[in-house]
Design a protein around this motif. Structure first.
Motif, PDB file in Angstrom:
ATOM      1  N   MET A 129       0.822  -1.198   0.000  1.00  0.00           N
ATOM      2  CA  MET A 129       0.000   0.000   0.000  1.00  0.00           C
ATOM      3  C   MET A 129       0.865   1.261   0.000  1.00  0.00           C
ATOM      4  SD  MET A 129      -3.133   0.926  -0.219  1.00  0.00           S
ATOM      5  CE  MET A 129      -4.060  -0.520   0.316  1.00  0.00           C
ATOM      6  N   GLN A 130       2.001   1.195   0.698  1.00  0.00           N
ATOM      7  CA  GLN A 130       2.905   2.338   0.716  1.00  0.00           C
ATOM      8  C   GLN A 130       3.573   2.532  -0.644  1.00  0.00           C
ATOM      9  OE1 GLN A 130       5.154   0.887   4.176  1.00  0.00           O
ATOM     10  NE2 GLN A 130       4.608   2.791   5.221  1.00  0.00           N
ATOM     11  N   ILE A 131       3.872   1.443  -1.323  1.00  0.00           N
ATOM     12  CA  ILE A 131       4.450   1.547  -2.659  1.00  0.00           C
ATOM     13  C   ILE A 131       3.465   2.229  -3.606  1.00  0.00           C
ATOM     14  CG2 ILE A 131       5.275   0.227  -4.651  1.00  0.00           C
ATOM     15  CD1 ILE A 131       6.315  -1.874  -2.710  1.00  0.00           C
ATOM     16  N   PHE A 132       2.197   1.836  -3.506  1.00  0.00           N
ATOM     17  CA  PHE A 132       1.168   2.465  -4.325  1.00  0.00           C
ATOM     18  C   PHE A 132       1.059   3.953  -3.996  1.00  0.00           C
ATOM     19  CE2 PHE A 132      -3.445   3.470  -5.001  1.00  0.00           C
ATOM     20  CZ  PHE A 132      -3.394   3.474  -6.383  1.00  0.00           C
ATOM     21  N   GLY A 133       1.140   4.283  -2.711  1.00  0.00           N
ATOM     22  CA  GLY A 133       1.109   5.676  -2.302  1.00  0.00           C
ATOM     23  C   GLY A 133       2.292   6.453  -2.855  1.00  0.00           C
ATOM     24  N   ALA A 134       3.479   5.813  -2.881  1.00  0.00           N
ATOM     25  CA  ALA A 134       4.667   6.465  -3.419  1.00  0.00           C
ATOM     26  C   ALA A 134       4.495   6.767  -4.909  1.00  0.00           C
ATOM     27  CB  ALA A 134       5.894   5.577  -3.204  1.00  0.00           C
ATOM     28  N   VAL A 135       3.878   5.844  -5.640  1.00  0.00           N
ATOM     29  CA  VAL A 135       3.618   6.058  -7.064  1.00  0.00           C
ATOM     30  C   VAL A 135       2.672   7.240  -7.263  1.00  0.00           C
ATOM     31  CG1 VAL A 135       2.569   5.057  -9.127  1.00  0.00           C
ATOM     32  CG2 VAL A 135       4.063   3.661  -7.685  1.00  0.00           C
ATOM     33  N   LEU A 136       1.643   7.317  -6.408  1.00  0.00           N
ATOM     34  CA  LEU A 136       0.710   8.438  -6.504  1.00  0.00           C
ATOM     35  C   LEU A 136       1.405   9.764  -6.202  1.00  0.00           C
ATOM     36  CD1 LEU A 136      -2.566   7.111  -4.819  1.00  0.00           C
ATOM     37  CD2 LEU A 136      -2.251   7.745  -7.215  1.00  0.00           C
ATOM     38  N   LEU A 137       2.291   9.754  -5.210  1.00  0.00           N
ATOM     39  CA  LEU A 137       3.026  10.961  -4.857  1.00  0.00           C
ATOM     40  C   LEU A 137       3.851  11.472  -6.027  1.00  0.00           C
ATOM     41  CD1 LEU A 137       4.295  10.225  -1.241  1.00  0.00           C
ATOM     42  CD2 LEU A 137       3.199  12.330  -1.975  1.00  0.00           C
ATOM     43  N   LEU A 138       4.665  10.605  -6.593  1.00  0.00           N
ATOM     44  CA  LEU A 138       5.539  11.006  -7.687  1.00  0.00           C
ATOM     45  C   LEU A 138       4.738  11.373  -8.928  1.00  0.00           C
ATOM     46  CD1 LEU A 138       8.386  11.378  -8.736  1.00  0.00           C
ATOM     47  CD2 LEU A 138       8.443   8.943  -9.335  1.00  0.00           C
ATOM     48  N   GLY A 139       3.759  10.528  -9.265  1.00  0.00           N
ATOM     49  CA  GLY A 139       2.949  10.791 -10.448  1.00  0.00           C
ATOM     50  C   GLY A 139       2.144  12.061 -10.320  1.00  0.00           C
ATOM     51  N   GLY A 140       1.566  12.301  -9.144  1.00  0.00           N
ATOM     52  CA  GLY A 140       0.782  13.507  -8.929  1.00  0.00           C
ATOM     53  C   GLY A 140       1.628  14.761  -8.993  1.00  0.00           C
ATOM     54  N   ALA A 141       2.852  14.690  -8.437  1.00  0.00           N
ATOM     55  CA  ALA A 141       3.749  15.850  -8.467  1.00  0.00           C
ATOM     56  C   ALA A 141       4.130  16.214  -9.896  1.00  0.00           C
ATOM     57  CB  ALA A 141       5.000  15.559  -7.645  1.00  0.00           C
ATOM     58  N   VAL A 142       4.498  15.213 -10.690  1.00  0.00           N
ATOM     59  CA  VAL A 142       4.875  15.456 -12.078  1.00  0.00           C
ATOM     60  C   VAL A 142       3.673  15.953 -12.885  1.00  0.00           C
ATOM     61  CG1 VAL A 142       5.714  14.395 -14.197  1.00  0.00           C
ATOM     62  CG2 VAL A 142       6.761  13.781 -12.017  1.00  0.00           C
ATOM     63  N   PHE A 143       2.510  15.340 -12.661  1.00  0.00           N
ATOM     64  CA  PHE A 143       1.294  15.733 -13.382  1.00  0.00           C
ATOM     65  C   PHE A 143       0.923  17.180 -13.069  1.00  0.00           C
ATOM     66  CE2 PHE A 143      -3.379  15.855 -13.883  1.00  0.00           C
ATOM     67  CZ  PHE A 143      -3.473  15.455 -15.209  1.00  0.00           C
ATOM     68  N   GLY A 144       1.033  17.556 -11.793  1.00  0.00           N
ATOM     69  CA  GLY A 144       0.729  18.924 -11.409  1.00  0.00           C
ATOM     70  C   GLY A 144       1.706  19.915 -12.014  1.00  0.00           C
ATOM     71  N   GLU A 145       2.997  19.564 -12.062  1.00  0.00           N
ATOM     72  CA  GLU A 145       4.017  20.435 -12.634  1.00  0.00           C
ATOM     73  C   GLU A 145       3.798  20.632 -14.122  1.00  0.00           C
ATOM     74  OE1 GLU A 145       7.382  22.552 -13.833  1.00  0.00           O
ATOM     75  OE2 GLU A 145       6.303  22.426 -11.942  1.00  0.00           O
ATOM     76  N   MET A 146       3.315  19.605 -14.812  1.00  0.00           N
ATOM     77  CA  MET A 146       3.106  19.706 -16.257  1.00  0.00           C
ATOM     78  C   MET A 146       2.064  20.743 -16.617  1.00  0.00           C
ATOM     79  SD  MET A 146       3.231  15.658 -17.274  1.00  0.00           S
ATOM     80  CE  MET A 146       2.540  15.955 -18.910  1.00  0.00           C
ATOM     81  N   SER A 147       1.217  21.111 -15.653  1.00  0.00           N
ATOM     82  CA  SER A 147       0.204  22.130 -15.955  1.00  0.00           C
ATOM     83  C   SER A 147       0.810  23.494 -16.154  1.00  0.00           C
ATOM     84  CB  SER A 147      -0.839  22.190 -14.823  1.00  0.00           C
ATOM     85  OG  SER A 147      -0.255  22.727 -13.647  1.00  0.00           O
ATOM     86  N   GLY A 148       2.098  23.634 -15.789  1.00  0.00           N
ATOM     87  CA  GLY A 148       2.786  24.904 -16.019  1.00  0.00           C
ATOM     88  C   GLY A 148       2.916  25.216 -17.496  1.00  0.00           C
ATOM     89  N   SER A 149       2.867  24.188 -18.341  1.00  0.00           N
ATOM     90  CA  SER A 149       3.021  24.409 -19.772  1.00  0.00           C
ATOM     91  C   SER A 149       1.734  24.182 -20.552  1.00  0.00           C
ATOM     92  CB  SER A 149       4.106  23.464 -20.326  1.00  0.00           C
ATOM     93  OG  SER A 149       3.778  22.116 -20.079  1.00  0.00           O
ATOM     94  N   SER A 150       0.660  23.789 -19.817  1.00  0.00           N
ATOM     95  CA  SER A 150      -0.609  23.587 -20.516  1.00  0.00           C
ATOM     96  C   SER A 150      -1.766  23.865 -19.563  1.00  0.00           C
ATOM     97  CB  SER A 150      -0.710  22.137 -21.029  1.00  0.00           C
ATOM     98  OG  SER A 150      -0.702  21.213 -19.973  1.00  0.00           O
ATOM     99  N   GLY A 151      -2.773  24.509 -20.047  1.00  0.00           N
ATOM    100  CA  GLY A 151      -3.960  24.765 -19.255  1.00  0.00           C
ATOM    101  C   GLY A 151      -3.755  25.718 -18.119  1.00  0.00           C
ATOM    102  N   ARG A 152      -2.758  26.617 -18.215  1.00  0.00           N
ATOM    103  CA  ARG A 152      -2.467  27.492 -17.085  1.00  0.00           C
ATOM    104  C   ARG A 152      -3.614  28.442 -16.783  1.00  0.00           C
ATOM    105  NH1 ARG A 152       1.795  28.592 -14.113  1.00  0.00           N
ATOM    106  NH2 ARG A 152       3.131  27.251 -15.357  1.00  0.00           N
TER     107      ARG A 152
END
Length: 290
Positions: free
Chosen positions: A263-286
């Motif tokens: 469950m912690q591994i899944f949480g770690a994936v969500l953390l990293l994926g969510g951070a990158v996904f949120g950062e990508m909005s800097g170049s689209s949909g701002r």
């Protein structure tokens, strides 16, 4: 991803290793924070003098006031956090501490008029769910205590630090980092001088990890951190800040032999994926509002 985001990420990874380094130091939490801010301050002041930097902070007194508040909040926040580590453990402390970015996220549209995009919101909720999955099991072991209060106060101090750092727009780079870390050191020194005293002994085997924690994790880490967050929007700082607890978990597994459950591994994936996904909005949909 731009250079400032890379610097910010590097700082978060350094901060994430703090627990691993501090685990090998046989001192109290307050003494560790005092030494790391002292050594980090000396390093940044030395670099500033070597590079012949011109001190401009006193030319912008309002900006200096913002940095002073941010530095005080950083020093106080570290003391609260390290005390929470000892009182209720690293996992629950981290979970409570990282309510700080939630506070920043909520206040950003009001204080900085930043638009809250759908992509950033989705990324934020992903990392929030991830941090709960990574550290959630600690909720069942924790109790309402002074340690939980310290964790909550560290979250408040985190939010104050980020908000006031963003307000100091005219003092940037190495000078910004040096001033904030030095004020942080003064904050910790005053607290220890009044309530604890400076009579503590350092064992020979503690010298190297103390130097590493102070010079690399604190000095270099703070330079990378404060020279980058002023150029990133507040919501990106809040979302990607969750990479710090993620890296702390990974380092503890790899270097301290702690067990990471599925469950912690899944949480770690969500953390990293969510951070990158949120950062990508800097170049689209701002400009897309929620």
């Amino acid at each position: 991803m731009n250079g400032e985001f890379i610097k910010y990420t590097a700082a978060l990874l350094l901060f994430g290793s703090n627990g691993v380094v501090a685990a090998s130091i046989a001192l109290s939490s307050y003494e560790i924070v005092f030494l790391r801010t002292l050594i980090g301050s000396i390093l940044l002041i030395g670099l500033f003098l070597i590079l012949h930097g011109k001190l401009t902070v006193f030319n912008h007194m309002r900006q200096f006031a913002y940095l002073a508040v941010s530095g005080i909040a950083m020093g106080a926040g570290w003391m609260f956090l390290y005390e929470a580590y000892q009182q209720i453990g690293v996992s629950l402390s981290s979970l409570v501490y990282y309510c700080g970015p939630v506070i920043v996220m909520v206040l950003a549209p009001l204080l900085f008029r930043e638009k809250l995009t759908r992509q950033k919101t989705a990324g934020f909720f992903a990392v929030l769910l991830g941090i709960i999955l990574v550290n959630g099991q600690a909720l069942f072991a924790g109790t309402i205590s002074f340690g939980l209060f310290c964790g909550a106060m560290s979250a408040v101090m985190y939010a104050v630090m980020v908000i006031f750092t963003k307000k100091a727009t005219h003092i940037t780079g190495l000078e910004n980092s040096m001033v904030q870390l030095f004020i942080s050191f003064l904050t910790v020194a005053v607290f220890i001088g009044i309530f604890k005293g400076f009579a503590f002994e350092i064992a020979g085997e503690d010298i190297l990890p103390i130097l590493f924690l102070g010079a690399v994790n604190t000095g270099i880490g703070c330079y990378l951190y404060f020279s980058s967050i002023g150029r990133l929007d507040v919501q990106t700082v809040a979302i990607c800040g969750y990479l710090e607890p993620l890296s702390a978990v990974v380092f503890s597994v790899l270097l301290l032999g702690e067990v990471l459950f599925p469950m912690q591994i899944f949480g770690a994936v969500l953390l990293l994926g969510g951070a990158v996904f949120g950062e990508m909005s800097g170049s689209s949909g701002r400009g897309e509002k929620v």
